[in-house]
Design an enzyme around this catalytic site. Structure first.
Site, PDB file in Angstrom:
ATOM      1  CD  GLN A   1     -16.699  -1.581  -8.222  1.00  0.00           C
ATOM      2  OE1 GLN A   1     -16.554  -2.754  -7.897  1.00  0.00           O
ATOM      3  NE2 GLN A   1     -16.853  -1.199  -9.485  1.00  0.00           N
ATOM      4  CG  ASN A   2     -11.963   3.524  -8.986  1.00  0.00           C
ATOM      5  OD1 ASN A   2     -11.956   2.310  -9.169  1.00  0.00           O
ATOM      6  ND2 ASN A   2     -12.279   4.389  -9.943  1.00  0.00           N
TER       7      ASN A   2
ATOM      8  CG  HIS B   1     -14.435  -1.388  -2.589  1.00  0.00           C
ATOM      9  ND1 HIS B   1     -14.326  -1.807  -3.894  1.00  0.00           N
ATOM     10  CD2 HIS B   1     -15.538  -2.001  -2.097  1.00  0.00           C
ATOM     11  CE1 HIS B   1     -15.317  -2.655  -4.164  1.00  0.00           C
ATOM     12  NE2 HIS B   1     -16.068  -2.783  -3.089  1.00  0.00           N
TER      13      HIS B   1
ATOM     14  CE1 TYR C   1      -3.171  -3.148   0.977  1.00  0.00           C
ATOM     15  CE2 TYR C   1      -4.313  -1.339  -0.121  1.00  0.00           C
ATOM     16  CZ  TYR C   1      -4.262  -2.665   0.270  1.00  0.00           C
ATOM     17  OH  TYR C   1      -5.295  -3.510  -0.054  1.00  0.00           O
TER      18      TYR C   1
ATOM     19  CG  ASN D   1     -15.768  -1.872 -19.539  1.00  0.00           C
ATOM     20  OD1 ASN D   1     -14.706  -2.143 -20.076  1.00  0.00           O
ATOM     21  ND2 ASN D   1     -16.028  -2.183 -18.278  1.00  0.00           N
TER      22      ASN D   1
HETATM   23  C1  BV8 Z   1     -17.715  -8.925   1.332  1.00  0.00           C
HETATM   24  C2  BV8 Z   1      -9.962  -2.214  -1.872  1.00  0.00           C
HETATM   25  C3  BV8 Z   1     -18.850 -10.031   3.072  1.00  0.00           C
HETATM   26  C4  BV8 Z   1      -8.673  -2.912  -1.599  1.00  0.00           C
HETATM   27  C5  BV8 Z   1     -11.307  -3.818  -3.120  1.00  0.00           C
HETATM   28  C6  BV8 Z   1     -18.084 -15.461  -4.907  1.00  0.00           C
HETATM   29  C7  BV8 Z   1     -19.123 -14.829  -5.558  1.00  0.00           C
HETATM   30  C8  BV8 Z   1     -19.493 -13.521  -5.233  1.00  0.00           C
HETATM   31  C9  BV8 Z   1     -18.804 -12.830  -4.233  1.00  0.00           C
HETATM   32  C10 BV8 Z   1     -17.764 -13.459  -3.614  1.00  0.00           C
HETATM   33  C11 BV8 Z   1     -17.392 -14.753  -3.935  1.00  0.00           C
HETATM   34  N1  BV8 Z   1     -16.347 -15.081  -3.160  1.00  0.00           N
HETATM   35  C12 BV8 Z   1     -16.031 -14.033  -2.357  1.00  0.00           C
HETATM   36  C13 BV8 Z   1     -16.897 -13.062  -2.609  1.00  0.00           C
HETATM   37  C14 BV8 Z   1     -16.972 -11.767  -1.974  1.00  0.00           C
HETATM   38  C15 BV8 Z   1     -15.890 -10.847  -2.507  1.00  0.00           C
HETATM   39  C16 BV8 Z   1     -15.865 -10.799  -4.010  1.00  0.00           C
HETATM   40  O1  BV8 Z   1     -16.692 -10.181  -4.631  1.00  0.00           O
HETATM   41  N2  BV8 Z   1     -14.872 -11.499  -4.593  1.00  0.00           N
HETATM   42  C17 BV8 Z   1     -14.749 -11.513  -6.038  1.00  0.00           C
HETATM   43  C18 BV8 Z   1     -13.263 -11.484  -6.414  1.00  0.00           C
HETATM   44  C19 BV8 Z   1     -15.445 -12.757  -6.561  1.00  0.00           C
HETATM   45  N3  BV8 Z   1     -16.241  -9.554  -1.995  1.00  0.00           N
HETATM   46  C20 BV8 Z   1     -15.775  -9.162  -0.802  1.00  0.00           C
HETATM   47  O2  BV8 Z   1     -15.007  -9.821  -0.141  1.00  0.00           O
HETATM   48  C21 BV8 Z   1     -16.325  -7.854  -0.280  1.00  0.00           C
HETATM   49  N4  BV8 Z   1     -16.761  -8.052   1.063  1.00  0.00           N
HETATM   50  O3  BV8 Z   1     -18.325  -9.548   0.516  1.00  0.00           O
HETATM   51  O4  BV8 Z   1     -17.890  -9.059   2.677  1.00  0.00           O
HETATM   52  C22 BV8 Z   1     -19.041  -9.824   4.515  1.00  0.00           C
HETATM   53  C23 BV8 Z   1     -20.247  -9.290   4.962  1.00  0.00           C
HETATM   54  C24 BV8 Z   1     -20.430  -9.148   6.315  1.00  0.00           C
HETATM   55  C25 BV8 Z   1     -19.417  -9.494   7.221  1.00  0.00           C
HETATM   56  C26 BV8 Z   1     -18.203  -9.987   6.754  1.00  0.00           C
HETATM   57  C27 BV8 Z   1     -17.996 -10.154   5.385  1.00  0.00           C
HETATM   58  C28 BV8 Z   1     -15.233  -6.792  -0.268  1.00  0.00           C
HETATM   59  C29 BV8 Z   1     -14.857  -6.434  -1.671  1.00  0.00           C
HETATM   60  C30 BV8 Z   1     -13.929  -5.209  -1.664  1.00  0.00           C
HETATM   61  C31 BV8 Z   1     -12.532  -5.638  -1.983  1.00  0.00           C
HETATM   62  N5  BV8 Z   1     -11.653  -4.450  -2.028  1.00  0.00           N
HETATM   63  N6  BV8 Z   1     -10.553  -2.712  -3.112  1.00  0.00           N
HETATM   64  C32 BV8 Z   1      -7.586  -2.466  -2.531  1.00  0.00           C
HETATM   65  O5  BV8 Z   1      -7.866  -1.727  -3.489  1.00  0.00           O
HETATM   66  O6  BV8 Z   1      -6.427  -2.844  -2.279  1.00  0.00           O
HETATM   67  S1  BV8 Z   1     -11.897  -4.398  -4.589  1.00  0.00           S
HETATM   68  C33 BV8 Z   1     -10.860  -3.849  -5.816  1.00  0.00           C
HETATM   69  O7  BV8 Z   1     -11.041  -4.710  -6.920  1.00  0.00           O
HETATM   70  C34 BV8 Z   1     -11.207  -2.499  -6.347  1.00  0.00           C
HETATM   71  O8  BV8 Z   1     -11.630  -1.614  -5.353  1.00  0.00           O
HETATM   72  C35 BV8 Z   1     -12.291  -2.795  -7.356  1.00  0.00           C
HETATM   73  O9  BV8 Z   1     -13.534  -2.712  -6.739  1.00  0.00           O
HETATM   74  C36 BV8 Z   1     -12.038  -4.220  -7.700  1.00  0.00           C
HETATM   75  C37 BV8 Z   1     -11.601  -4.304  -9.137  1.00  0.00           C
HETATM   76  O10 BV8 Z   1     -12.752  -4.116  -9.874  1.00  0.00           O
HETATM   77  P1  BV8 Z   1     -12.829  -3.013 -11.019  1.00  0.00           P
HETATM   78  O11 BV8 Z   1     -12.837  -1.666 -10.405  1.00  0.00           O
HETATM   79  O12 BV8 Z   1     -13.972  -3.414 -11.863  1.00  0.00           O
HETATM   80  O13 BV8 Z   1     -11.500  -3.102 -11.814  1.00  0.00           O
HETATM   81  P2  BV8 Z   1     -11.091  -4.214 -12.837  1.00  0.00           P
HETATM   82  O14 BV8 Z   1      -9.630  -4.069 -13.022  1.00  0.00           O
HETATM   83  O15 BV8 Z   1     -11.672  -5.536 -12.422  1.00  0.00           O
HETATM   84  O16 BV8 Z   1     -11.844  -3.810 -14.199  1.00  0.00           O
HETATM   85  C38 BV8 Z   1     -11.503  -2.625 -14.873  1.00  0.00           C
HETATM   86  C39 BV8 Z   1     -12.538  -2.455 -15.960  1.00  0.00           C
HETATM   87  O17 BV8 Z   1     -12.291  -1.227 -16.627  1.00  0.00           O
HETATM   88  C40 BV8 Z   1     -12.504  -3.545 -17.017  1.00  0.00           C
HETATM   89  O18 BV8 Z   1     -13.822  -3.937 -17.333  1.00  0.00           O
HETATM   90  C41 BV8 Z   1     -11.843  -2.846 -18.242  1.00  0.00           C
HETATM   91  O19 BV8 Z   1     -12.379  -3.324 -19.462  1.00  0.00           O
HETATM   92  C42 BV8 Z   1     -12.279  -1.427 -18.015  1.00  0.00           C
HETATM   93  N7  BV8 Z   1     -11.387  -0.403 -18.554  1.00  0.00           N
HETATM   94  C43 BV8 Z   1     -10.039  -0.389 -18.548  1.00  0.00           C
HETATM   95  N8  BV8 Z   1      -9.607   0.803 -19.048  1.00  0.00           N
HETATM   96  C44 BV8 Z   1     -10.712   1.536 -19.348  1.00  0.00           C
HETATM   97  C45 BV8 Z   1     -11.854   0.778 -19.045  1.00  0.00           C
HETATM   98  N9  BV8 Z   1     -13.111   1.232 -19.231  1.00  0.00           N
HETATM   99  C46 BV8 Z   1     -13.240   2.474 -19.742  1.00  0.00           C
HETATM  100  N10 BV8 Z   1     -12.199   3.271 -20.054  1.00  0.00           N
HETATM  101  C47 BV8 Z   1     -10.927   2.838 -19.875  1.00  0.00           C
HETATM  102  N11 BV8 Z   1      -9.889   3.639 -20.192  1.00  0.00           N
END
Ligand code: BV8
Ligand code: ZN
Length: 248
Positions: free
Chosen positions: A101-102, A119, A67, A213
Site C-alpha cells: 500500500q506504500n 496505491h 506531495y 505489527n
Molecule cells: C476506492 C496513496 C472505490 C495516497 C492511499 C467506509 C468503509 C470502507 C471503505 C470506505 C469507506 N469510506 C470510503 C471508503 C473507501 C476508502 C477507504 O478505505 N477509506 C478508509 C479511510 C475508510 N478507500 C478508497 O477510497 C480507495 N478507493 O475505494 O475506490 C471506487 C471504485 C471504483 C470507482 C471509483 C471508486 C482508495 C484508497 C487508497 C488511498 N490512497 N495512499 C497518498 O499516499 O497520499 S492510502 C494511504 O493510507 C496509504 O497508502 C496506506 O494505504 C493508508 C494508510 O494505511 P497503513 O499503510 O496501514 O498505515 P497506517 O499509518 O494506517 O498504519 C501503520 C501501521 O503500522 C499501524 O498499524 C502501526 O501499528 C504499524 N506500525 C508502525 N510502526 C511499525 C508498525 N508495524 C511494524 N513495525 C513498525 N516499526
C-alpha cells in the site's frame, strides 16, 4: 525473538506466500506512517483531506506542494532491515507476491522484484488530463507544472481516496490472496479498503495468516500468528531462523 516451532515448520514448507505491507514497514526508515500526526506546515491537515481528487480540484497547488514536500522528505530515506528481509524471503520462495500500500518506492529500492503497488508511487507524476507520465518537471515551480503534451495539470501517480485502484495490480493481488498458503500482513492498520480485505480473502480460502505489527489491529483476532513488534527487527530474525533451519 522466539518463534513458534510450528510457524517455522510451516514457513519452511510453504508452497506460496503473499505479503501485504503498509506504512509501518517504512516507519524504521524514518517515514511517518499515515496515522502519525503530520509535522510543520502540514500539521494542520489530515492526509485524507489532501489525498483526494476533490482537494486537488479545489486547491491544486496545496495538494501538489504536499506531495513535493513528501518527495523531498523521501530523498534522504533508505530501506530498512525489514525491506531487505522481504527481499530474502522472496528469494527463498518461488511463489511469492509482495503487495504494498506504500507509495514510497522503498521495496523497489531494497531489491524486491515481484511488487504490486496498489496505491501507486509518489516518485511518479502523471497528467491529470491525458494521463501520460511526466518525464521531468520543475520541482521549484511556483505553479503546478503542466503536461507538455496537453497542458493539463500534473499530479502524483498515486491512488487518492475515492479513486479506483489500478485494475491489473488489484486483480493480481486478489489472485495471490486467494491462492497463497501463507499470507503476511505487515505494518498496516488494515483500515483502507479494498487492500484491507485481502487478508480476509486469504483466511477464507484457508491460508495461514501471519500478522507483524507494533500493536494489535482489527485483523489480529483472525490471525493464526501475531508477532508483535517492529517489522525491521522481527523480519530479519524470522528470515535468519528460516535460513538456519534450512541449513540443518
Ligand atoms: C476506492 C496513496 C472505490 C495516497 C492511499 C467506509 C468503509 C470502507 C471503505 C470506505 C469507506 N469510506 C470510503 C471508503 C473507501 C476508502 C477507504 O478505505 N477509506 C478508509 C479511510 C475508510 N478507500 C478508497 O477510497 C480507495 N478507493 O475505494 O475506490 C471506487 C471504485 C471504483 C470507482 C471509483 C471508486 C482508495 C484508497 C487508497 C488511498 N490512497 N495512499 C497518498 O499516499 O497520499 S492510502 C494511504 O493510507 C496509504 O497508502 C496506506 O494505504 C493508508 C494508510 O494505511 P497503513 O499503510 O496501514 O498505515 P497506517 O499509518 O494506517 O498504519 C501503520 C501501521 O503500522 C499501524 O498499524 C502501526 O501499528 C504499524 N506500525 C508502525 N510502526 C511499525 C508498525 N508495524 C511494524 N513495525 C513498525 N516499526
Ligand atoms: Zn496531458
Amino acid at each position: 525473538m522466539d518463534f513458534p516451532a510450528d510457524l517455522i515448520r510451516l514457513l519452511s514448507n510453504a508452497q506460496s506466500m503473499a505479503v501485504l505491507t503498509g506504512a509501518g514497514v517504512s516507519q524504521e526508515s524514518g517515514l511517518r506512517t499515515f496515522r502519525d500526526s503530520q509535522t510543520g506546515l502540514w500539521a494542520q491537515y489530515k492526509p485524507q483531506d489532501l489525498a483526494s481528487p476533490e482537494a486537488f480540484a479545489r486547491e491544486p497547488k496545496l495538494v501538489w506542494d504536499w506531495y513535493a514536500w513528501r518527495r523531498e522528505a523521501i530523498k534522504g530515506v533508505r530501506p530498512n532491515a525489514g525491506h531487505y528481509a522481504l527481499v530474502e524471503l522472496e528469494k527463498r520462495n518461488s511463489a511469492f507476491t509482495l503487495i504494498t500500500q506504500n507509495v514510497d518506492g522503498l521495496h523497489q529500492m531494497a531489491g524486491s522484484r515481484q511488487i504490486l503497488e496498489l496505491h501507486g508511487n509518489i516518485q511518479r507524476v502523471r497528467c491529470s488530463n491525458c494521463g501520460c507520465l511526466a518525464e521531468s518537471w520543475d520541482e521549484q515551480s511556483q505553479e503546478v507544472p503542466r503536461c507538455v503534451d496537453c497542458g493539463g495539470l500534473l499530479r502524483p501517480d498515486v491512488v487518492w481516496f475515492g479513486e479506483p485502484l489500478p485494475r491489473s495490480q488489484l486483480e493480481q493481488a486478489v489472485q495471490a490472496a486467494r491462492s497463497c498458503g501463507v499470507f503476511f500482513s505487515i505494518g498496516t492498520s488494515g483500515v483502507v479498503h479494498p487492500a484491507a480485505a485481502l487478508p480476509y480473502s486469504a483466511h477464507n480460502q484457508g491460508a495461514v495468516i501471519v500478522e507483524i505489527n507494533a500493536e494489535c489491529t482489527q485483523l489480529t483476532g483472525k490471525a493464526d500468528y501475531f508477532l508483535q513488534g517492529k517489522s525491521g527487527e522481527i523480519l530479519p530474525e524470522l528470515v535468519k531462523k528460516l535460513a538456519d533451519t534450512a541449513s540443518r
